[in-house]
Write a protein that holds these residues in place. Structure first.
Motif, PDB file in Angstrom:
ATOM      1  N   ILE A 284       0.836  -1.206   0.000  1.00 27.94           N
ATOM      2  CA  ILE A 284       0.000   0.000   0.000  1.00 27.94           C
ATOM      3  C   ILE A 284       0.866   1.250   0.000  1.00 27.94           C
ATOM      4  N   TRP A 285       1.914   1.249   0.831  1.00 26.24           N
ATOM      5  CA  TRP A 285       2.820   2.393   0.880  1.00 26.24           C
ATOM      6  C   TRP A 285       3.517   2.607  -0.455  1.00 26.24           C
ATOM      7  N   SER A 286       3.932   1.517  -1.121  1.00 28.03           N
ATOM      8  CA  SER A 286       4.613   1.630  -2.406  1.00 28.03           C
ATOM      9  C   SER A 286       3.692   2.209  -3.472  1.00 28.03           C
ATOM     10  N   VAL A 287       2.426   1.731  -3.499  1.00 25.16           N
ATOM     11  CA  VAL A 287       1.473   2.238  -4.492  1.00 25.16           C
ATOM     12  C   VAL A 287       1.210   3.717  -4.268  1.00 25.16           C
ATOM     13  N   ARG A 288       1.017   4.126  -3.031  1.00 22.76           N
ATOM     14  CA  ARG A 288       0.766   5.537  -2.748  1.00 22.76           C
ATOM     15  C   ARG A 288       1.968   6.397  -3.077  1.00 22.76           C
ATOM     16  N   LYS A 289       3.161   5.882  -2.844  1.00 19.70           N
ATOM     17  CA  LYS A 289       4.363   6.640  -3.173  1.00 19.70           C
ATOM     18  C   LYS A 289       4.484   6.832  -4.673  1.00 19.70           C
ATOM     19  N   GLU A 290       4.176   5.788  -5.451  1.00 22.59           N
ATOM     20  CA  GLU A 290       4.250   5.906  -6.919  1.00 22.59           C
ATOM     21  C   GLU A 290       3.216   6.900  -7.442  1.00 22.59           C
ATOM     22  N   ARG A 291       2.029   6.906  -6.842  1.00 21.96           N
ATOM     23  CA  ARG A 291       1.010   7.855  -7.285  1.00 21.96           C
ATOM     24  C   ARG A 291       1.403   9.299  -6.978  1.00 21.96           C
ATOM     25  N   ARG A 292       2.037   9.510  -5.812  1.00 24.23           N
ATOM     26  CA  ARG A 292       2.466  10.861  -5.469  1.00 24.23           C
ATOM     27  C   ARG A 292       3.586  11.356  -6.361  1.00 24.23           C
ATOM     28  N   SER A 293       4.427  10.400  -6.792  1.00 24.63           N
ATOM     29  CA  SER A 293       5.530  10.798  -7.655  1.00 24.63           C
ATOM     30  C   SER A 293       5.106  10.910  -9.119  1.00 24.63           C
TER      31      SER A 293
END
Length: 293
Positions: A284-293
């Motif tokens: 979940i953290w990885s997906v949210r980080k990719e969306r923010r970037s």
């Protein structure tokens, strides 16, 4: 048609993998959870649906509590030891020591060895024989005047000793992760901190280490899920002894020695859920980080 031509070749390429994962991973996981919710406690009966009763009843068994406690001790020592040792080795590599390439290869060599081979070697190194029967590390300790140990046969600290082979094997991998993280920190940031008056330790504490949080989290997730499902290393070192019992070994005993499929499936389900506690938040953290970037 243009859109179809764009995505159809890629879909056809990955379809066999998707089907295989769906059947042999998630399909078998579903089958395991279904079996865990039955009363099939032998190999001949079909078993009826009992819901979560097996998941609750297993907490009444002393061996389950013992195996869970052992898994916790193993996980804490293994994860902490591999992180600290891996970070320290990466720190030495990052400082540019002589023969860095050779040392890096030596530190990574254990990762190429299976846990079974590691366990066989460390079973000899951690032999609990003392005095004239001492071999392995106890013989070395006796030669230099250090106290000898029972190692994994010790009732209180046996699982902490059992984590030593795992730390030895995985610290090189953690070193590689941290070394890549160290060298990914721009030198300009370090120089700016030095200009502001930061000591070398201050540069690492306030600049480098905060930037290594994603690397630390990744290493923590990888080591955590390895430790929770460890089986081959334990069996290779000590066999199926109670003193080093963990959920995976308990599961093997339940299925193949006690012939209780429902209990084994219940233990396997708990192992899957414990691994999911580590993996799902990271995804979940990885997906949210990719969306923010």
């Amino acid at each position: 048609m243009r859109r179809v031509r764009a995505w159809l070749p890629g879909l056809l390429l990955v379809t066999p993998s998707i089907v295989a994962i769906g059947v042999f991973v998630y399909g078998l996981l579903g089958w395991n959870f279904r079996l865990a919710m039955t009363d099939q406690h032998d190999e001949v009966s079909e078993g009826g649906f009992v819901g979560l009763r097996n998941f609750i009843d297993i907490w009444d068994q002393a061996r389950w509590h013992l195996s869970v406690n052992h898994a916790i001790v193993f996980t804490v020592v293994f994860v902490a030891g591999a992180l600290v040792l891996g970070w320290f080795l990466a720190f030495l590599m990052e400082k540019g020591i002589w023969g860095e390439g050779t040392f890096r290869a030596i530190y990574l060599f254990p990762m190429a060895v299976s846990f079974v081979a590691t366990g066989i070697v460390w079973r000899w190194l951690m032999n609990s024989g003392m005095d004239e029967r001492a071999v392995g590390l106890n013989r070395l300790f006796d030669a230099v005047g250090l106290p000898q140990w029972e190692w994994f046969r010790n009732q209180e600290w046996g699982m902490a000793a059992m984590a030593l082979p795992a730390v030895w094997q995985m610290s090189g991998y953690v070193m590689a992760l941290f070394l890549a993280g160290f060298r990914g920190v721009p030198e300009e940031l370090r120089e700016a901190a030095r200009v502001d008056g930061a000591t070398e330790w201050g540069v690492y504490r306030h600049v480098v280490l905060p930037l290594l949080r994603p690397v630390t989290l990744s290493a923590l997730i990888i080591l955590g899920h390895i430790s929770l499902k460890v089986f081959d290393l334990i069996v290779a070192v000590s066999g199926k002894q109670i003193v080093t019992d963990v959920p995976a070994v308990f599961m093997w005993v339940a299925v193949f020695d006690s012939h209780d499929p429902a209990k084994g499936a219940t233990i396997a389900a708990y192992i899957v859920l414990s691994v999911a506690v580590f993996v799902i938040p990271y995804l979940i953290w990885s997906v949210r980080k990719e969306r923010r970037s």
